[in-house]
Motif scaffolding. Structure first.
Motif, PDB file in Angstrom:
ATOM      1  N   ILE A  74      -8.186 -11.192  -7.437  1.00  0.00           N
ATOM      2  CA  ILE A  74      -8.330 -11.556  -6.036  1.00  0.00           C
ATOM      3  C   ILE A  74      -7.333 -12.679  -5.783  1.00  0.00           C
ATOM      4  CG2 ILE A  74      -9.896 -12.285  -4.214  1.00  0.00           C
ATOM      5  CD1 ILE A  74     -10.581  -9.567  -5.568  1.00  0.00           C
ATOM      6  N   GLY A  75      -6.343 -12.393  -4.983  1.00  0.00           N
ATOM      7  CA  GLY A  75      -5.211 -13.283  -4.844  1.00  0.00           C
ATOM      8  C   GLY A  75      -5.123 -13.950  -3.498  1.00  0.00           C
ATOM      9  N   ALA A  76      -3.908 -14.110  -3.031  1.00  0.00           N
ATOM     10  CA  ALA A  76      -3.633 -14.843  -1.803  1.00  0.00           C
ATOM     11  C   ALA A  76      -4.391 -14.256  -0.619  1.00  0.00           C
ATOM     12  CB  ALA A  76      -2.131 -14.821  -1.514  1.00  0.00           C
ATOM     13  N   PHE A  77      -4.903 -15.137   0.226  1.00  0.00           N
ATOM     14  CA  PHE A  77      -5.655 -14.778   1.441  1.00  0.00           C
ATOM     15  C   PHE A  77      -6.925 -13.982   1.121  1.00  0.00           C
ATOM     16  CE2 PHE A  77      -1.144 -14.996   2.742  1.00  0.00           C
ATOM     17  CZ  PHE A  77      -1.212 -16.071   3.611  1.00  0.00           C
ATOM     18  N   GLY A  78      -7.339 -13.964  -0.147  1.00  0.00           N
ATOM     19  CA  GLY A  78      -8.550 -13.253  -0.528  1.00  0.00           C
ATOM     20  C   GLY A  78      -8.358 -11.771  -0.749  1.00  0.00           C
ATOM     21  N   TYR A  79      -7.096 -11.298  -0.853  1.00  0.00           N
ATOM     22  CA  TYR A  79      -6.854  -9.859  -1.016  1.00  0.00           C
ATOM     23  C   TYR A  79      -6.606  -9.496  -2.482  1.00  0.00           C
ATOM     24  CZ  TYR A  79      -7.230  -8.933   3.870  1.00  0.00           C
ATOM     25  OH  TYR A  79      -7.746  -8.790   5.126  1.00  0.00           O
ATOM     26  N   CYS A  80      -7.082  -8.312  -2.826  1.00  0.00           N
ATOM     27  CA  CYS A  80      -7.033  -7.819  -4.190  1.00  0.00           C
ATOM     28  C   CYS A  80      -5.659  -7.240  -4.518  1.00  0.00           C
ATOM     29  CB  CYS A  80      -8.108  -6.739  -4.369  1.00  0.00           C
ATOM     30  SG  CYS A  80      -8.182  -6.003  -6.012  1.00  0.00           S
ATOM     31  N   VAL A  81      -5.201  -7.486  -5.728  1.00  0.00           N
ATOM     32  CA  VAL A  81      -4.004  -6.831  -6.260  1.00  0.00           C
ATOM     33  C   VAL A  81      -4.426  -6.103  -7.530  1.00  0.00           C
ATOM     34  CG1 VAL A  81      -1.640  -7.093  -7.056  1.00  0.00           C
ATOM     35  CG2 VAL A  81      -2.550  -8.671  -5.328  1.00  0.00           C
ATOM     36  N   ASP A  82      -4.208  -4.804  -7.531  1.00  0.00           N
ATOM     37  CA  ASP A  82      -4.748  -3.962  -8.594  1.00  0.00           C
ATOM     38  C   ASP A  82      -3.664  -3.005  -9.075  1.00  0.00           C
ATOM     39  OD1 ASP A  82      -6.425  -2.672 -10.333  1.00  0.00           O
ATOM     40  OD2 ASP A  82      -7.632  -1.686  -8.804  1.00  0.00           O
ATOM     41  N   TYR A  83      -2.916  -3.423 -10.097  1.00  0.00           N
ATOM     42  CA  TYR A  83      -1.981  -2.502 -10.725  1.00  0.00           C
ATOM     43  C   TYR A  83      -1.981  -2.723 -12.231  1.00  0.00           C
ATOM     44  CZ  TYR A  83       1.771  -6.174 -10.742  1.00  0.00           C
ATOM     45  OH  TYR A  83       2.525  -7.307 -10.936  1.00  0.00           O
ATOM     46  N   SER A  84      -1.467  -1.734 -12.956  1.00  0.00           N
ATOM     47  CA  SER A  84      -1.489  -1.764 -14.419  1.00  0.00           C
ATOM     48  C   SER A  84      -0.110  -1.467 -14.980  1.00  0.00           C
ATOM     49  CB  SER A  84      -2.470  -0.725 -14.970  1.00  0.00           C
ATOM     50  OG  SER A  84      -3.783  -0.960 -14.530  1.00  0.00           O
ATOM     51  N   LYS A 108      -2.136   2.509 -20.031  1.00  0.00           N
ATOM     52  CA  LYS A 108      -2.730   2.329 -18.698  1.00  0.00           C
ATOM     53  C   LYS A 108      -1.597   2.108 -17.701  1.00  0.00           C
ATOM     54  CE  LYS A 108      -6.302   1.535 -15.889  1.00  0.00           C
ATOM     55  NZ  LYS A 108      -5.599   1.331 -14.631  1.00  0.00           N
ATOM     56  N   HIS A 109      -1.631   2.874 -16.606  1.00  0.00           N
ATOM     57  CA  HIS A 109      -0.630   2.704 -15.546  1.00  0.00           C
ATOM     58  C   HIS A 109      -1.314   2.870 -14.194  1.00  0.00           C
ATOM     59  CE1 HIS A 109       3.272   2.440 -13.703  1.00  0.00           C
ATOM     60  NE2 HIS A 109       3.055   3.559 -13.033  1.00  0.00           N
ATOM     61  N   GLU A 110      -0.872   2.073 -13.216  1.00  0.00           N
ATOM     62  CA  GLU A 110      -1.515   2.082 -11.896  1.00  0.00           C
ATOM     63  C   GLU A 110      -0.578   1.426 -10.890  1.00  0.00           C
ATOM     64  OE1 GLU A 110      -5.628   0.172  -9.943  1.00  0.00           O
ATOM     65  OE2 GLU A 110      -4.843  -0.504 -11.886  1.00  0.00           O
ATOM     66  N   ASP A 111      -0.547   1.966  -9.678  1.00  0.00           N
ATOM     67  CA  ASP A 111       0.193   1.361  -8.574  1.00  0.00           C
ATOM     68  C   ASP A 111      -0.624   1.442  -7.298  1.00  0.00           C
ATOM     69  OD1 ASP A 111       2.796   0.334  -9.382  1.00  0.00           O
ATOM     70  OD2 ASP A 111       3.300   2.402  -9.934  1.00  0.00           O
ATOM     71  N   MET A 112      -0.288   0.574  -6.351  1.00  0.00           N
ATOM     72  CA  MET A 112      -0.939   0.542  -5.040  1.00  0.00           C
ATOM     73  C   MET A 112      -0.034   1.191  -3.994  1.00  0.00           C
ATOM     74  SD  MET A 112      -2.524  -3.342  -5.143  1.00  0.00           S
ATOM     75  CE  MET A 112      -2.904  -3.354  -3.371  1.00  0.00           C
ATOM     76  N   PHE A 113      -0.657   1.912  -3.055  1.00  0.00           N
ATOM     77  CA  PHE A 113       0.078   2.646  -2.026  1.00  0.00           C
ATOM     78  C   PHE A 113      -0.545   2.402  -0.659  1.00  0.00           C
ATOM     79  CE2 PHE A 113       0.803   4.751  -6.004  1.00  0.00           C
ATOM     80  CZ  PHE A 113       2.120   5.177  -5.965  1.00  0.00           C
ATOM     81  N   LEU A 114       0.306   2.174   0.325  1.00  0.00           N
ATOM     82  CA  LEU A 114      -0.104   2.056   1.726  1.00  0.00           C
ATOM     83  C   LEU A 114       0.087   3.406   2.402  1.00  0.00           C
ATOM     84  CD1 LEU A 114      -0.724   0.583   4.444  1.00  0.00           C
ATOM     85  CD2 LEU A 114       1.725   0.022   4.525  1.00  0.00           C
TER      86      LEU A 114
END
Length: 425
Positions: A279-289, A399-405
């Protein structure tokens, strides 16, 4: 609207956790836009009020610290209150917001204009009341009942996200009809505004800088926990908040997944796999591997194969997450792992991300049943697409993971931390 780094970028609360000068400098160098906090907060509250109206309830009462942050942008000992639920926020159908905070903490929300009133005495945690928790819960329930009467909803239904049993029993004894509220909050949080996306981009950049510091410290001879500590330190010094898990493992501990980091010393030639889960800046989650190779030795063919499958898995499944696609279609069309890796597949192939891991969680075909979340992918959603590749016969795992908008026409990958070239086929 968004603004560049500077005094017009939105007013943080005087007491809410905010980005540090380190993060602000790094974001400025990257040319990132800050969120406008006023419009971001107004958007989030509007989303909650819309869900209240859509579900025909009088008000929603939230104890979950993530939901309280989403509604009020007010933080207070977030992990502590997660297991001592003494904070609560009520939002009525008309938009009235009342925050019950820990005793003596009214100043934390004094400069947050969307919080109409702050009180104390929310909930009835056993920590505070011991065997008198039932009495405290009855007092709190009576207070909430009075508020419902004031907003014209005494005979209406009250949605609640979670609470101690004593509080639930007290509401029932007051004759208040309770309905499940977490679904409403998850739905409200699903679609991110432009300001939320700006906040997420900033959080990712801060996470990247922290992971880079962890990478600099990475060498054979360091322990898993010492390596992991660099991510914690980097997150905190940039104004991040906490890390939800301890998922960093090395060598034989990379498979099966879900082993938390230990004092094991990383050896040359080991794979090291981790999941940021912060849980990072401004309270938003960053989730990647990412998965790295320790030392200067050449990766084995098996290690490169695991990595290649993990990348293909994420690329394929991410391409399915586009506007109009149903969760069921994504499940049906998802990447099929080779047979030897299916037994130890990750728990889900993708899930939403916002102020934490969020609904929906999209399942593999092997796990699909009548309890699958139902829905359609919409622009403004953010997903983490995940893969774990490890044989049921043993050996290391990747383990691999990325975030997508999700955009109007497809999706955009948000996470770009470099892959380890030693593992590229």
């Amino acid at each position: 609207m968004q603004s560049r780094i500077g005094p017009s970028a939105g007013k943080p609360s005087a007491t809410t956790i905010e980005p540090s000068p380190i993060a602000l400098r790094e974001w400025s160098e990257l040319g990132l836009a800050l969120p406008n906090l006023d419009t971001m907060r107004a958007y989030r509250l509007k989303r909650v009020i819309a869900e209240i109206g859509r579900r025909d309830i009088a008000a929603i009462l939230c104890f979950d610290p993530i939901n309280i942050r989403y509604i009020t942008d007010c933080t207070n000992m977030q992990l502590w209150v997660a297991h001592n639920p003494c904070r609560a926020v009520l939002v009525s159908a008309s938009g009235r917001v009342i925050l019950w905070d820990f005793e003596g903490c009214a100043h934390l929300s004094a400069d947050l204009p969307l919080v109409g009133e702050t009180r104390s005495g929310g909930g009835a945690p056993v920590f505070s009341y011991g065997e008198q928790a039932g009495t405290a819960a009855a007092r709190f329930a009576a207070e909430v009942a009075e508020v419902l009467l004031e907003v014209g909803g005494r005979d209406g239904r009250l949605a609640i996200d979670r609470a101690d049993p004593a509080v639930i029993f007290a509401f029932q004894n007051c004759g208040i009809e309770l309905v499940e509220g977490q679904q409403a909050m998850e739905r409200a949080r699903e679609i991110k505004s432009a300001d939320e996306i700006a906040a997420i981009r900033c959080a990712i950049a801060a996470c990247d800088a922290s992971v880079a510091e962890m990478r600099t410290a990475f060498h054979p001879g360091i322990s898993e926990v010492e390596l992991w500590s660099h991510l914690h330190a980097g997150n905190i010094k940039r104004g991040g908040e906490w890390i939800e898990t301890r998922l960093l493992t090395s060598g034989p501990r990379t498979n099966p997944w879900y082993q938390e980091c230990s004092g094991r010393i990383i050896e040359p030639g080991d794979l090291v796999a981790f999941d940021t889960d912060l849980i990072g800046a401004f309270g938003y989650c960053v989730d990647y591997s990412r998965t790295w190779l320790a030392g200067e030795a050449r990766a084995s063919d098996h290690q490169r194969r695991l990595h290649e499958i993990a990348l293909a898995h994420v690329r394929h499944n991410a391409a399915l997450i586009v506007p109009g696609a149903s969760y069921a279609e994504i499940t049906q069309q998802s990447y099929r792992l080779p047979e030897e890796f299916r037994a130890r597949r990750y728990s889900v192939l993708a899930h939403s991300v916002g102020m934490a891991d969020e609904c929906p969680a999209i399942r593999y075909p092997e796990d699909s049943d009548e309890t699958d979340p139902q829905g359609i992918v919409e622009p403004g959603m953010v997903f983490a697409v995940e893969a774990f590749v490890g044989s049921e016969h043993g050996g290391e795992g990747v383990k691999h993971e990325d975030m997508f908008l999700v955009t109007e026409t497809g999706n955009e990958r948000l996470t770009h931390f470099p892959l380890d070239p030693a593992l590229m086929a």
